[in-house]
Motif scaffolding. Structure first.
Motif, mmCIF file in Angstrom:
data_model
loop_
_atom_site.group_PDB
_atom_site.id
_atom_site.type_symbol
_atom_site.label_atom_id
_atom_site.label_comp_id
_atom_site.label_asym_id
_atom_site.label_seq_id
_atom_site.Cartn_x
_atom_site.Cartn_y
_atom_site.Cartn_z
ATOM 1 N N MET A 1 0.835 -1.189 0.000
ATOM 2 C CA MET A 1 0.000 0.000 0.000
ATOM 3 C C MET A 1 0.874 1.245 0.000
ATOM 4 N N LYS A 2 1.764 1.270 -0.963
ATOM 5 C CA LYS A 2 2.739 2.349 -1.051
ATOM 6 C C LYS A 2 2.061 3.711 -1.213
ATOM 7 N N ASN A 3 1.207 3.839 -2.213
ATOM 8 C CA ASN A 3 0.526 5.107 -2.429
ATOM 9 C C ASN A 3 -0.927 4.824 -2.811
ATOM 10 N N ILE A 4 -1.796 4.929 -1.834
ATOM 11 C CA ILE A 4 -3.205 4.623 -2.087
ATOM 12 C C ILE A 4 -4.023 5.857 -2.451
ATOM 13 N N THR A 5 -3.391 7.026 -2.505
ATOM 14 C CA THR A 5 -4.128 8.257 -2.783
ATOM 15 C C THR A 5 -4.899 8.205 -4.106
ATOM 16 N N PRO A 6 -4.307 7.730 -5.220
ATOM 17 C CA PRO A 6 -5.091 7.682 -6.464
ATOM 18 C C PRO A 6 -6.351 6.824 -6.329
ATOM 19 N N PHE A 7 -6.236 5.666 -5.711
ATOM 20 C CA PHE A 7 -7.413 4.819 -5.530
ATOM 21 C C PHE A 7 -8.394 5.463 -4.559
ATOM 22 N N ALA A 8 -7.887 6.039 -3.478
ATOM 23 C CA ALA A 8 -8.757 6.643 -2.462
ATOM 24 C C ALA A 8 -9.567 7.794 -3.046
ATOM 25 N N GLN A 9 -8.931 8.638 -3.873
ATOM 26 C CA GLN A 9 -9.677 9.760 -4.437
ATOM 27 C C GLN A 9 -10.690 9.288 -5.468
ATOM 28 N N LEU A 10 -10.368 8.257 -6.232
ATOM 29 C CA LEU A 10 -11.344 7.703 -7.180
ATOM 30 C C LEU A 10 -12.525 7.097 -6.430
ATOM 31 N N PHE A 11 -12.240 6.336 -5.390
ATOM 32 C CA PHE A 11 -13.288 5.723 -4.571
ATOM 33 C C PHE A 11 -14.172 6.804 -3.950
ATOM 34 N N LEU A 12 -13.566 7.855 -3.447
ATOM 35 C CA LEU A 12 -14.320 8.947 -2.834
ATOM 36 C C LEU A 12 -15.176 9.674 -3.868
ATOM 37 N N ARG A 13 -14.617 9.934 -5.040
ATOM 38 C CA ARG A 13 -15.394 10.576 -6.104
ATOM 39 C C ARG A 13 -16.623 9.749 -6.463
ATOM 40 N N GLY A 84 -15.154 12.650 -13.555
ATOM 41 C CA GLY A 84 -13.832 13.193 -13.266
ATOM 42 C C GLY A 84 -13.518 14.476 -14.013
ATOM 43 N N TYR A 85 -14.463 15.390 -14.046
ATOM 44 C CA TYR A 85 -14.264 16.662 -14.714
ATOM 45 C C TYR A 85 -14.604 17.797 -13.744
ATOM 46 N N LYS A 86 -13.761 18.805 -13.684
ATOM 47 C CA LYS A 86 -13.950 19.930 -12.756
ATOM 48 C C LYS A 86 -14.157 19.414 -11.331
ATOM 49 N N ILE A 87 -13.323 18.487 -10.943
ATOM 50 C CA ILE A 87 -13.469 17.794 -9.656
ATOM 51 C C ILE A 87 -13.375 18.768 -8.484
ATOM 52 N N ARG A 88 -12.403 19.642 -8.506
ATOM 53 C CA ARG A 88 -12.244 20.576 -7.376
ATOM 54 C C ARG A 88 -13.479 21.462 -7.242
ATOM 55 N N LEU A 89 -13.968 21.997 -8.334
ATOM 56 C CA LEU A 89 -15.163 22.845 -8.312
ATOM 57 C C LEU A 89 -16.381 22.060 -7.822
ATOM 58 N N ALA A 90 -16.556 20.850 -8.339
ATOM 59 C CA ALA A 90 -17.685 20.011 -7.910
ATOM 60 C C ALA A 90 -17.561 19.645 -6.430
ATOM 61 N N SER A 91 -16.338 19.415 -5.977
ATOM 62 C CA SER A 91 -16.125 19.073 -4.569
ATOM 63 C C SER A 91 -16.455 20.241 -3.656
ATOM 64 N N LYS A 136 -5.932 11.563 -10.431
ATOM 65 C CA LYS A 136 -5.631 10.488 -11.368
ATOM 66 C C LYS A 136 -6.948 9.833 -11.784
ATOM 67 N N TRP A 137 -6.964 9.209 -12.943
ATOM 68 C CA TRP A 137 -8.147 8.543 -13.486
ATOM 69 C C TRP A 137 -9.321 9.517 -13.626
ATOM 70 N N SER A 138 -9.048 10.630 -14.271
ATOM 71 C CA SER A 138 -10.097 11.614 -14.494
ATOM 72 C C SER A 138 -9.960 12.187 -15.897
ATOM 73 N N ILE A 139 -11.011 12.815 -16.364
ATOM 74 C CA ILE A 139 -10.954 13.506 -17.654
ATOM 75 C C ILE A 139 -9.935 14.633 -17.587
ATOM 76 N N GLU A 140 -9.865 15.303 -16.433
ATOM 77 C CA GLU A 140 -8.892 16.373 -16.260
ATOM 78 C C GLU A 140 -7.478 15.878 -16.500
ATOM 79 N N LYS A 141 -7.170 14.718 -15.982
ATOM 80 C CA LYS A 141 -5.828 14.138 -16.123
ATOM 81 C C LYS A 141 -5.556 13.781 -17.584
#
Length: 144
Positions: A1-13, A84-91, A136-141
């Motif tokens: 579980m070196k870097n779970i941030t990409p999965f965690a943010q996708l799961f949260l989205r 996965g578009y305009k994620i920060r604004l939507a959040s 990661k794993w977004s249209i923005e990316k």
């Protein structure tokens, strides 16, 4: 579980997005009629009545406007978060909408209501998602 941030943010989205879509489907009656198992509202009128109970200082017509605005926000935020578009604004929008909802529940439905339905958790989760620097794993990316 070196870097779970990409999965965690996708799961949260996805969790937030689906968490917005399902109640919208419920208030349009797409998940069943009022009183059916696992149905909170079952139709628009019941949802407007609930909205009015959280905003008793407004009349029923103003509560209907607020219900429309909340529903439109939930639909837009859900779609943006899921694709996965305009994620920060939507959040940030999701944070503000759910914070208003949580505070209305706190003052007009009792102190336990927003905690029983984890509305403050959804609000805080939205704020946390807005603070992530790379989606990661977004249209923005993909556009970069």
């Amino acid at each position: 579980m070196k870097n779970i941030t990409p999965f965690a943010q996708l799961f949260l989205r996805l969790a937030l997005g689906i968490g917005f879509i399902l109640p919208v489907m419920d208030r349009f009656g797409w998940l069943g009629a009022p009183g059916a198992p696992n149905v909170g509202w079952g139709n628009w009128a019941t949802f407007v009545d609930y909205t009015n109970s959280l905003m008793p200082y407004l009349g029923l017509s103003a509560a209907n406007v607020m219900a429309i605005l909340a529903t439109a926000g939930e639909i837009v935020f859900a779609i943006l978060l899921i694709v996965g578009y305009k994620i920060r604004l939507a959040s940030i929008g999701s944070f503000l909408l759910t914070l208003i909802f949580a505070l209305s529940m706190l003052f007009f439905a009792g102190y336990r209501a927003p905690f029983n339905y984890s509305v403050f958790v959804v609000s805080a989760s939205s704020l946390l998602l807005a603070s992530i620097s790379d989606y990661k794993w977004s249209i923005e990316k993909k556009r970069l």
